[in-house]
Write an enzyme that holds these catalytic residues in place. Structure first.
Site, PDB file in Angstrom:
ATOM      1  CE1 TYR A  60      -3.068  -3.013   0.314  1.00  0.00           C
ATOM      2  CE2 TYR A  60      -2.999  -2.818   2.715  1.00  0.00           C
ATOM      3  CZ  TYR A  60      -3.426  -3.481   1.578  1.00  0.00           C
ATOM      4  OH  TYR A  60      -4.230  -4.587   1.697  1.00  0.00           O
ATOM      5  CG  HIS A  81     -11.624   1.053   6.928  1.00  0.00           C
ATOM      6  ND1 HIS A  81     -13.010   0.993   6.914  1.00  0.00           N
ATOM      7  CD2 HIS A  81     -11.215   0.110   6.042  1.00  0.00           C
ATOM      8  CE1 HIS A  81     -13.397   0.066   6.071  1.00  0.00           C
ATOM      9  NE2 HIS A  81     -12.339  -0.491   5.540  1.00  0.00           N
ATOM     10  CE  LYS A  99     -20.897  -0.290   4.116  1.00  0.00           C
ATOM     11  NZ  LYS A  99     -19.927  -1.162   3.705  1.00  0.00           N
TER      12      LYS A  99
END
Length: 324
Positions: A60, A81, A99
């Site tokens: 990432y 998250h 979400k």
């Protein structure tokens, strides 16, 4: 921004939702998918090939460092998250985070503060807020079409086999009904009625302590919301917004409704509003609009909206004694 004033996307966390999002991104004229990342380079390359994406990374961090990426869509498991969103913002990227944005209100605050600190757009990916049916129903409600709203009924249910394992039943990853799907009916209640005065929640649990199903009553001064989420049963997944002069019913499954009905005086008006693709395209279009306007948040689903919802979820988490 990319060539021809297009906005360049990167995606991390290449599971089912990321696939659906990438398929919708193709439908947007001014969107480019330029990079994807996974802990597995093979998975990243397969995903990139599927969507004609030129770059595949095995970390990432490498994607966050890519100067060509304008905005990152974060579709990793719930527990990651907060840290990944903040890291992307620190690297100068705009962020659309799946979400629920975080597993705690404290982390949700950290994420919105990072958006302000680094002056980059950040939004929780509540795609349902941007589909045409929900936008239009909210307008009708605000216009008083069904009078004063005093009742919301919504559920999100499906049956999942616990033997399959995976993220949904993993306590460490924030699995269970509340955080995975319960946020949807809570979102609808919040959108229509605001912050409740009182919350009552009860759950049925799996052997490892995550909630298999959770029922919620949100009590307001002059209204109530009856909400339910389950990963061990089916339901009709319709939503009803009831008022003093009629009711509005969102087509099932209501969180991606392709239309709605208004029932007044024993007469029904049916409205059809198809989504672009699966429906994820609408939130991406909102991201583009905000980025072009130099906004760090959406007016339709703001930082404060996400924080309000996170606080509601946090109270339920405490009531039902979830372990994360």
């Amino acid at each position: 921004m990319g060539n021809n004033n297009r906005i360049n996307w990167g995606i991390i966390g290449l599971g089912n939702i990321a696939n659906q999002f990438a398929a919708d991104l193709v439908l947007i004229e001014d969107a480019n998918l330029v990079a994807v990342a996974s802990r597995s380079i093979e998975k990243a390359r397969d995903f990139a090939n599927q969507y004609n994406c030129p770059k595949a990374y095995d970390s990432y961090e490498a994607l966050f460092a890519d100067d060509q990426v304008d905005i990152v869509y974060i579709a990793t498991p719930h527990d990651s998250h907060a840290e990944l969103s903040i890291k992307a913002l620190e690297n100068g990227k705009h962020v659309l985070c799946e979400k629920p944005m975080a597993l705690s209100y404290k982390d949700a605050v950290r994420m919105t503060e990072a958006s302000k600190k680094y002056n980059r757009f950040f939004m929780e990916a509540f795609w349902t807020r941007f589909i045409p049916s929900v936008k239009e129903v909210l307008e009708k409600v605000n216009q008083g079409i069904i009078g004063d709203v005093n009742y919301v009924k919504a559920d999100f249910n499906f049956y999942a086999d616990e033997k399959e394992g995976g993220r949904l039943f993993d306590k460490k990853l924030g699995g269970g009904a509340l955080f995975d799907i319960g946020v949807y009916p809570l979102f609808l209640s919040y959108l229509m009625l605001g912050i409740p005065k009182e919350i009552i929640a009860k759950s049925v649990y799996s052997n490892n302590g995550i909630d298999l199903q959770t029922s919620m009553i949100l009590h307001y001064e002059k209204a109530q919301a009856i909400l339910h989420a389950s990963i061990n049963s089916e339901s009709d997944m319709k939503a009803v917004i009831g008022g003093t002069q009629g009711n509005i019913q969102l087509n099932a499954p209501w969180f991606v409704a392709d239309g709605y009905s208004i029932v007044k005086n024993n007469q029904e008006e049916v409205c059809s509003l198809p989504n672009l693709g699966k429906g994820y395209a609408h939130e991406a279009i909102e991201c583009h609009k905000c980025i072009r306007n130099n906004q760090i948040e959406s007016e339709l689903w703001s930082h404060q909206n996400s924080l309000d919802l996170s606080k509601i979820v946090e109270e339920i988490k405490v009531q039902i004694k979830l372990p994360f």
